[in-house]
Design a protein around this motif. Structure first.
Motif, PDB file in Angstrom:
ATOM      1  N   ASP A 116       0.827  -1.209   0.000  1.00  0.00           N
ATOM      2  CA  ASP A 116       0.000   0.000   0.000  1.00  0.00           C
ATOM      3  C   ASP A 116       0.862   1.261   0.000  1.00  0.00           C
ATOM      4  N   ARG A 119       1.995   1.840  -3.542  1.00  0.00           N
ATOM      5  CA  ARG A 119       0.953   2.467  -4.375  1.00  0.00           C
ATOM      6  C   ARG A 119       0.991   3.985  -4.192  1.00  0.00           C
ATOM      7  N   ASP A 150      -1.515   4.649 -11.734  1.00  0.00           N
ATOM      8  CA  ASP A 150      -2.914   4.248 -11.856  1.00  0.00           C
ATOM      9  C   ASP A 150      -3.063   2.731 -11.809  1.00  0.00           C
ATOM     10  N   ALA A 151      -2.180   2.027 -12.513  1.00  0.00           N
ATOM     11  CA  ALA A 151      -2.257   0.568 -12.533  1.00  0.00           C
ATOM     12  C   ALA A 151      -1.942  -0.009 -11.154  1.00  0.00           C
ATOM     13  N   ARG A 153      -2.501   1.408  -8.305  1.00  0.00           N
ATOM     14  CA  ARG A 153      -3.628   1.704  -7.416  1.00  0.00           C
ATOM     15  C   ARG A 153      -4.709   0.638  -7.523  1.00  0.00           C
ATOM     16  N   ASP A 154      -4.928   0.120  -8.732  1.00  0.00           N
ATOM     17  CA  ASP A 154      -5.998  -0.855  -8.955  1.00  0.00           C
ATOM     18  C   ASP A 154      -5.527  -2.296  -8.844  1.00  0.00           C
TER      19      ASP A 154
END
Length: 558
Positions: A116, A119, A150-151, A153-154
């Motif tokens: 986390d 990220r 972005d990638a 994060r998901d």
């Protein structure tokens, strides 16, 4: 098989730096070949490599400081060193942006390197880099960095999922860059800086998973990557040939004549005003850093005005100015006929830099805690622009760094001799006997002999209680080091300096060289000169101001 990390601790950061430097080294030439934005000067791969080399060296220095301990350095120390190393060693537009990406990551990873946190670190890096660029453009490394964030994060849970998603997202964005930036589309290449970032993220994947990602070759604008055995993500033009005549931005315009880069010590308010002033002077403006130290990069027609703006904002140093000339709408570097011979010397402060420059040498300043990387020495050898170069590292710790720089320069056709000077006073002695008109080998032998005949010493202040070759010292004691070993432990600088001089001159000598730090009063030099004159007949003394250097006093005896 080595244990794979569950988070990016200091050891994992060190591994990432090593793998990333290897990756950039492998791909440097190909990244240089596709460099068409913002200036088609074919050096993005080299600039990224040199920038990250400085970052990796800073991390290694942190581990070296802990080598006698039982535990690894703290993660915060490693990531902050990585960011600081990149900041002080940044090269070009791409390297400056990379430094800010690493700074953005370090600000988050210093508090932990789990999935986390990573990220958040990637998002922070992308935002910090975009804010550092005066006029962000889509289809560049900024776009690739945002896609990676972005990638990530998901992505699913776990460090491996996050780094793999970030790499895949960056790779997909890299392939699309020719659709977003016209100059890339016309040349049939992907963004060079973006490709370098993909290489770094690939090294991060290998760090976390133990396996390098599937490497791919981008075959043209808008096309999906195609696997290539042993290859890497290369945005070569359609047909796989290097870019022959890439147009500069925007839309093939000529662009400013100079690239100006410098480190700047200044406050945030002063830097904000500097941004506004430099933005009006030119383009490709990137200002990165913080906490009083910034790296400034800009392309301008008036290089003097850009440097003057830095002087008004604070204290600029490590100033580098590259001159471009426009021929047929393309930017090329201006090269005069190389000189026959030059000397490149590493010095510990501004004062000696001025002295050596007056003597005709090209200088590299080694500021306290910031030893130059091999890339910086190679850059200095190139700036010297000579067929033959004598390299004086003036520090035993730079022996391997200087050797690597000399080897690199030799591959570029420069004849380089490394004189293994271990102190600045040895370099001064070598430079004093340098004669460019005599044969190269004869000149090197004379300089080596002069350096070898010079004993060296320095004074330092002990930071904590420790054992030395002269006994136990306490924090605050003044240490007199002769030829690298502690020989005298004293309570004040003048008395310790006198004792060191007496011990050195007991074996004889004809000339004493004193190099004073910026905070040392002239009265100390006067007193030491009188001490030598009264106690040692027929010994001359010369005094130089060294400026901001690590040691308050350097001593040489020839």
């Amino acid at each position: 098989m080595p244990q794979l990390p569950d988070d990016l601790d200091a050891v994992a950061v060190r591994t990432w730096c090593s793998l990333a430097l290897e990756a950039l080294g492998r791909e440097r030439a190909e990244i240089d070949a596709i460099n068409v934005y913002p200036v088609a000067d074919g050096d993005t791969g080299t600039n990224l490599y040199l920038t990250f080399e400085s970052a990796a060296a800073a991390v290694e220095a942190v581990f070296a400081a802990h080598e006698t301990g039982t535990t690894a350095p703290a993660t915060a120390d490693a990531v902050r060193a990585m960011a600081h190393g990149a900041l002080i060693g940044a090269r070009g537009n791409s390297g400056t942006i990379l430094a800010q990406l690493l700074r953005g990551m370090a600000g988050v990873l210093a508090d932990g390197g789990g999935a986390d946190r990573l990220r958040l670190a990637l998002a922070s890096a992308a935002d910090a880099a975009r804010q550092a660029v005066a006029h962000p453009v889509d289809g560049t490394v900024l776009t690739v960095a945002a896609a990676a964030a972005d990638a990530a994060r998901d992505a699913g849970p776990g460090l491996r999922a996050v780094v793999t998603a970030a790499y895949d997202g960056a790779l997909a964005a890299l392939v699309r860059t020719p659709e977003q930036l016209a100059v890339l589309g016309r040349a049939g290449v992907v963004d060079a800086g973006g490709r370098g970032l993909v290489a770094l993220l690939g090294a991060l994947v290998e760090t976390a998973t133990g396996q390098a990602p599937v490497r791919s070759r981008g075959t043209g604008p808008g096309k999906a990557p195609v696997p290539v055995d042993g290859g890497s993500v290369v945005g070569l033009p359609v047909g796989g040939t290097p870019v022959p005549d890439a147009l500069d931005c925007p839309e093939g315009g000529g662009g400013p004549a100079f690239e100006v880069i410098y480190l700047l010590e200044a406050g945030d308010a002063e830097v904000a005003r500097l941004r506004t002033r430099l933005d009006a002077l030119g383009d490709s403006l990137v200002v990165v850093g913080g906490d009083g130290l910034f790296h400034v990069h800009v392309h301008v027609d008036d290089a003097g005005a850009a440097v003057e703006a830095g002087v008004e904002a604070g204290r600029p140093y490590r100033i580098r100015i590259t001159h471009f000339a426009t021929e047929s709408g393309h930017d090329v570097r201006v090269q005069a006929e190389p000189a026959r011979r030059a000397v490149v010397v590493v010095v510990p402060g501004d004062g000696l830099a001025g002295l050596c420059t007056e003597a005709g040498a090209t200088t590299v300043i080694a500021r306290p805690g910031e030893p130059p990387a091999s890339g910086e020495l190679v850059d200095a050898i190139r700036r010297a622009h000579a067929r033959e170069v004598v390299l004086l590292p003036n520090d035993a710790a730079l022996r391997h760094t200087a050797a690597a720089a000399a080897e690199q320069a030799r591959t570029e056709g420069v004849r380089v001799a490394l004189v293994p000077t271990r102190a600045a006073v040895q370099g001064i002695a070598a430079l004093a006997v340098h004669e460019p008109d005599r044969g190269f080998d004869e000149d090197v032998v004379a300089m080596t002999a002069a350096a070898g005949a010079t004993r060296y010493a320095e004074l330092a202040v002990a930071e904590h209680r420790s054992w030395t070759t002269a006994g136990v010292c306490q924090a605050g004691d003044v240490l007199g080091l002769i030829d690298g070993d502690v020989a005298v432990i004293g309570s004040d600088v003048p008395a310790t300096a006198r004792t060191v001089l007496d011990r050195m001159l007991a074996a004889g000598g004809e000339l004493v060289t004193l190099v004073l730090g910026e905070d040392v009063p002239d009265t100390l030099a006067d007193a030491l000169e009188e001490h030598v004159r009264e106690g040692h007949l027929a010994v001359d003394t010369v005094v130089y101001r060294g400026g901001h250097q690590r040691a308050p006093l350097l001593i040489g005896v020839e």
